[in-house]
Design an enzyme around this catalytic site. Sequence first.
Site, PDB file in Angstrom:
ATOM      1  N   GLU A   1      -4.911  -2.043   2.617  1.00 14.07           N
ATOM      2  CA  GLU A   1      -4.728  -0.713   3.163  1.00 14.07           C
ATOM      3  C   GLU A   1      -4.347   0.350   2.134  1.00 14.07           C
ATOM      4  O   GLU A   1      -3.494   1.189   2.376  1.00 14.07           O
ATOM      5  CB  GLU A   1      -3.678  -0.756   4.265  1.00 14.07           C
TER       6      GLU A   1
ATOM      7  N   HIS B   1      -7.550  -2.626  11.721  1.00 14.89           N
ATOM      8  CA  HIS B   1      -6.266  -3.073  11.147  1.00 14.89           C
ATOM      9  C   HIS B   1      -5.874  -2.197   9.960  1.00 14.89           C
ATOM     10  O   HIS B   1      -4.768  -1.654   9.895  1.00 14.89           O
ATOM     11  CB  HIS B   1      -6.393  -4.540  10.710  1.00 14.89           C
ATOM     12  N   GLU B   2      -6.807  -2.039   9.040  1.00 15.20           N
ATOM     13  CA  GLU B   2      -6.470  -1.273   7.813  1.00 15.20           C
ATOM     14  C   GLU B   2      -6.233   0.200   8.150  1.00 15.20           C
ATOM     15  O   GLU B   2      -5.349   0.830   7.568  1.00 15.20           O
ATOM     16  CB  GLU B   2      -7.575  -1.433   6.769  1.00 15.20           C
TER      17      GLU B   2
ATOM     18  N   HIS C   1      -2.750   0.688   9.393  1.00 15.05           N
ATOM     19  CA  HIS C   1      -1.733   0.696   8.322  1.00 15.05           C
ATOM     20  C   HIS C   1      -1.445   2.108   7.823  1.00 15.05           C
ATOM     21  O   HIS C   1      -0.414   2.352   7.189  1.00 15.05           O
ATOM     22  CB  HIS C   1      -2.189  -0.166   7.149  1.00 15.05           C
TER      23      HIS C   1
ATOM     24  N   GLU D   1       3.141  -5.713   9.202  1.00 15.71           N
ATOM     25  CA  GLU D   1       1.959  -6.431   9.714  1.00 15.71           C
ATOM     26  C   GLU D   1       1.977  -6.717  11.202  1.00 15.71           C
ATOM     27  O   GLU D   1       0.950  -6.614  11.874  1.00 15.71           O
ATOM     28  CB  GLU D   1       1.780  -7.731   8.927  1.00 15.71           C
TER      29      GLU D   1
ATOM     30  N   ASP E   1       4.365 -13.489  -2.619  1.00 14.27           N
ATOM     31  CA  ASP E   1       3.055 -14.106  -2.387  1.00 14.27           C
ATOM     32  C   ASP E   1       3.186 -15.537  -1.884  1.00 14.27           C
ATOM     33  O   ASP E   1       2.350 -16.029  -1.132  1.00 14.27           O
ATOM     34  CB  ASP E   1       2.241 -14.144  -3.688  1.00 14.27           C
TER      35      ASP E   1
ATOM     36  N   TYR F   1       2.173 -11.442  10.886  1.00 15.43           N
ATOM     37  CA  TYR F   1       1.113 -10.786  11.666  1.00 15.43           C
ATOM     38  C   TYR F   1       1.178 -11.209  13.132  1.00 15.43           C
ATOM     39  O   TYR F   1       1.289 -10.378  14.033  1.00 15.43           O
ATOM     40  CB  TYR F   1      -0.270 -11.173  11.122  1.00 15.43           C
TER      41      TYR F   1
HETATM   42  C1  LIG Z   1       6.335 -12.912   4.186  1.00 15.17           C
HETATM   43  C2  LIG Z   1       5.559 -12.514   2.983  1.00 15.17           C
HETATM   44  C3  LIG Z   1       6.091 -11.247   2.445  1.00 15.17           C
HETATM   45  C4  LIG Z   1       5.363 -10.454   1.707  1.00 15.17           C
HETATM   46  C5  LIG Z   1       3.979 -10.800   1.321  1.00 15.17           C
HETATM   47  C6  LIG Z   1       3.212  -9.521   1.083  1.00 15.17           C
HETATM   48  C7  LIG Z   1       2.039  -9.528   0.484  1.00 15.17           C
HETATM   49  C8  LIG Z   1       1.451 -10.788  -0.026  1.00 15.17           C
HETATM   50  C9  LIG Z   1       0.278 -10.580  -0.947  1.00 15.17           C
HETATM   51  O1  LIG Z   1      -0.324 -11.824  -1.165  1.00 15.17           O
HETATM   52  C10 LIG Z   1      -0.749  -9.606  -0.443  1.00 15.17           C
HETATM   53  C11 LIG Z   1      -1.291  -9.725   0.772  1.00 15.17           C
HETATM   54  C12 LIG Z   1      -2.324  -8.784   1.162  1.00 15.17           C
HETATM   55  C13 LIG Z   1      -2.920  -8.874   2.368  1.00 15.17           C
HETATM   56  C14 LIG Z   1      -3.943  -7.934   2.679  1.00 15.17           C
HETATM   57  C15 LIG Z   1      -4.607  -7.965   3.802  1.00 15.17           C
HETATM   58  C16 LIG Z   1      -4.375  -9.000   4.864  1.00 15.17           C
HETATM   59  O2  LIG Z   1      -4.186  -8.351   6.096  1.00 15.17           O
HETATM   60  C17 LIG Z   1      -5.534  -9.980   4.951  1.00 15.17           C
HETATM   61  C18 LIG Z   1      -5.168 -11.214   5.752  1.00 15.17           C
HETATM   62  C19 LIG Z   1      -6.102 -12.387   5.490  1.00 15.17           C
HETATM   63  C20 LIG Z   1      -7.573 -11.975   5.514  1.00 15.17           C
HETATM   64  O3  LIG Z   1      -8.033 -11.403   6.490  1.00 15.17           O
HETATM   65  O4  LIG Z   1      -8.248 -12.198   4.488  1.00 15.17           O
HETATM   66 ZN    ZN Z   2      -2.241  -5.764   7.283  1.00 14.22          ZN
END
Ligand SMILES: CC/C=C\C/C=C\C[C@@H](O)/C=C/C=C/C=C\[C@@H](O)CCCC(=O)O
Ligand code: ZN
Length: 573
Positions: A273, A297-298, A301, A320, A379, A387
Site C-alpha cells: 500500500e 485491500h490496498e 490502506h 491489517e 518479518d 488480517y
Molecule cells: C505481526 C507482524 C508484524 C509486522 C509485520 C509487518 C510487515 C511484514 C513484512 O513482511 C511486510 C509485509 C507486507 C505485506 C504486504 C501485503 C500483504 O497484504 C500481502 C499478504 C499476502 C499476499 O497476498 O501475498
Molecule cells: Zn494489508
Amino acid sequence: MAPPHPRDPSTASNYEQVSVSHYVVKWNVDFDKKCIAGDVKLVLDVKQETSEVILDTRELTIRSVSCASNGETKEVEYAMKDNGALGQKLIVSTALLKAGDKPVLTVKYESSNNAAALQFLTAEQTTDKVAPYLFSQCQAINARSIVPCMDTPSVKSTYEAEVCVPVGLTCLMSAIGQGSKSSECGKHTIFSFKQPVSIPSYLLAVVVGHLERKEISDRCAVWSEPSQAEAALYEFGETEKILKVAEDLVGPYVWGRYDLVVLPATFPFGGMENPCLTFITPTLLAGDRSLVNVIAHEITHSWTGNLVTNFSWEHFWLNEGFTVFIERKIHGRMYGELERQFESESGYDESLVRTVNDVFGPDHEYTKLVQDLGSADPDEAFSSIPYEKGSALLFTVEQKIGDNARFEQFLKSYIQKYAYKTVSTEEWKEYLYDTFSDKKVILDNINWDLWLHKAGLPPKPEYDSTLMRACKDLANKWTAEGSEAPTDGEVFEKMSNSQKLAVIDAIRVNKGIFGDRMPSLTATYKLDQAKNAELKFSWLMLGLETKWTPIIDASLAFALAVGRMKYCKPIYK
Ligand SMILES: CC/C=C\C/C=C\C[C@@H](O)/C=C/C=C/C=C\[C@@H](O)CCCC(=O)O
Ligand SMILES: [Zn+2]
C-alpha cells in the site's frame, strides 16, 4: 484513559526525544553496483533536551554527518553500534539540543549491494527482458537499509526526493511526481517527487524500470512493463469505482493520486500500500478481474494503515484487521452482503484456521492478535493472523452491537479522530467504549483478553453461510465416505472464482477422505487450465497434500514462475 504508547521495540531511534518532520533525499541508483548512494537531510523536531540523535540503519556505509543549527553548519561526530536483528544504530553526537529546536542533519551514505529493502533485477529477470529493474519493499523495517531514519511507525514525516537513474528508465515513488530533467552528462534522468502527507518510514518506496502508463481516471493510472499494459488496464479498470465506494464508507481520499504499478514476478507480496502508488504482483492478472479484492485491500490502506497507523508492529492488526474488514465492506457494497459474509467466513475457515493449526500451532505467540515481538524482526511474525483474527474481531463486535450502519459510522469517525496519527489497541478499544457507551454490557460480554492477548483460534463469528454451504455441499460429494464423485463440472462452472476456491479449500480440509480422486477432480473442473492464481495454487497444494505425484512438475513450475511468498513458501515446504 488509555496509557501512553509503550516504546516501539523494533527501532533504536530516540524518537521520544527527537522526531523527523521532513526528509530530503538525493539518490543515485547504480545498477552496476546494485546500490543506492547519495545523501539525506533530516529536518528534526526536538521534543526533549538531548545531545544525540539515534537513527536506524542496516548495512549502510556512512560517509559523513553534519548538523545545521542556529544558522551554523558543521561536521559532527558519529558512531555505529550493532543492534542485532534490527540492524545497526547510528549515534550522532550534537551540541545540546533544546525542546523546540529544529536542527537539520545531513548524512552522506551508500547502501550495501544487498540492501534488505531492494531487489535489483537484470533485464532477463523482468517480464519484457528489455531493461534492468529496481523495486523496494520497506515494510516492516527495511527502510533503514536504504536511508538512515527513525524507522518506526511512531514517527511520521513528509518527504521530497530527487532520484538519478540511467536514461531511458522511468522512476516512480510513493509520492507525487514533480517531473524530470536530463543530467548534465546526458546519460541520466533525474526524477523529482514530493510527499506532502506525513507518512511512517515503511511507506517510503521506489521503483525504476522500463514502464508504460495507462490512464484509468483523472486520479488513477496503472503502470507496468509495456507487454502487460493492455491486460493491466482491463484487469484494474474498476479502480476508480472501488475508490469511490471506499470514500463513501470511510471519508475523503487525501493522497491526490492513486496509481498502481504491476511489478515483475519476483515481488514477494500480493500488494503493498505505498501511498500514491500501490505495488502489485502480476499474479493478479487473472484476465477476469477475479482478484481485484487485493486492489480494494490496498486502496483501503489509504485510510487504515497509511492515515491511521499502528504505533508499533506489535499492533499490526490495527493496520491489517481493519483493512480486511473494510475491504470486505466494499466487496459487500459492490456484490451484495451474502458475498461479504462468504468472504469473511472463507477468511476464517481457510486462512485463520490453517495458520493457527498448521503454520504456527495453537499455543504460539505469533497467533496472538497483540504480539510481543521483543527484539525479533517483525518479518518473522508476519502471517494472516493480524488480517483474519483482527477482521473476525471487528465482525464479532459489529454483530454484537447489532447495528451495521452505526458501526460503519463509528469506523469513519475513528479514522477521522486518528488520521495522520499513530494508534494503540487500547486507544481504539477506549474510543469504541466511548462511542457505544449505551452498549457497555454487550461490549463487556466480549472476552477481550482472549481475543487480544491469547494464542490460538478465537470463537468463530456467526456468518450467513448461504454461499459457503453450496461450496461445502459440492466438496462433500468428493470427500464424504462412500460418496459418488461428480462426473460433470456444470455446478462448479456456474460458481464465482471465490466459490470455486472455497470448494477446493474444503476438499483440502478433508484430504484424507478425498483419497486418490485428483485425476478426476482435475479433469472434471479443468483445474490444470485455471488462470486464477488463487485457484491454481489451491489445486496444486491439494495435489501435493494428497501426494499425487503428477502435480510435482506443475507445482515447481508455478513456484519458479512467481515470487509471491503466499504461494512459494507452502509449495516448497
Ligand atoms: C505481526 C507482524 C508484524 C509486522 C509485520 C509487518 C510487515 C511484514 C513484512 O513482511 C511486510 C509485509 C507486507 C505485506 C504486504 C501485503 C500483504 O497484504 C500481502 C499478504 C499476502 C499476499 O497476498 O501475498
Ligand atoms: Zn494489508
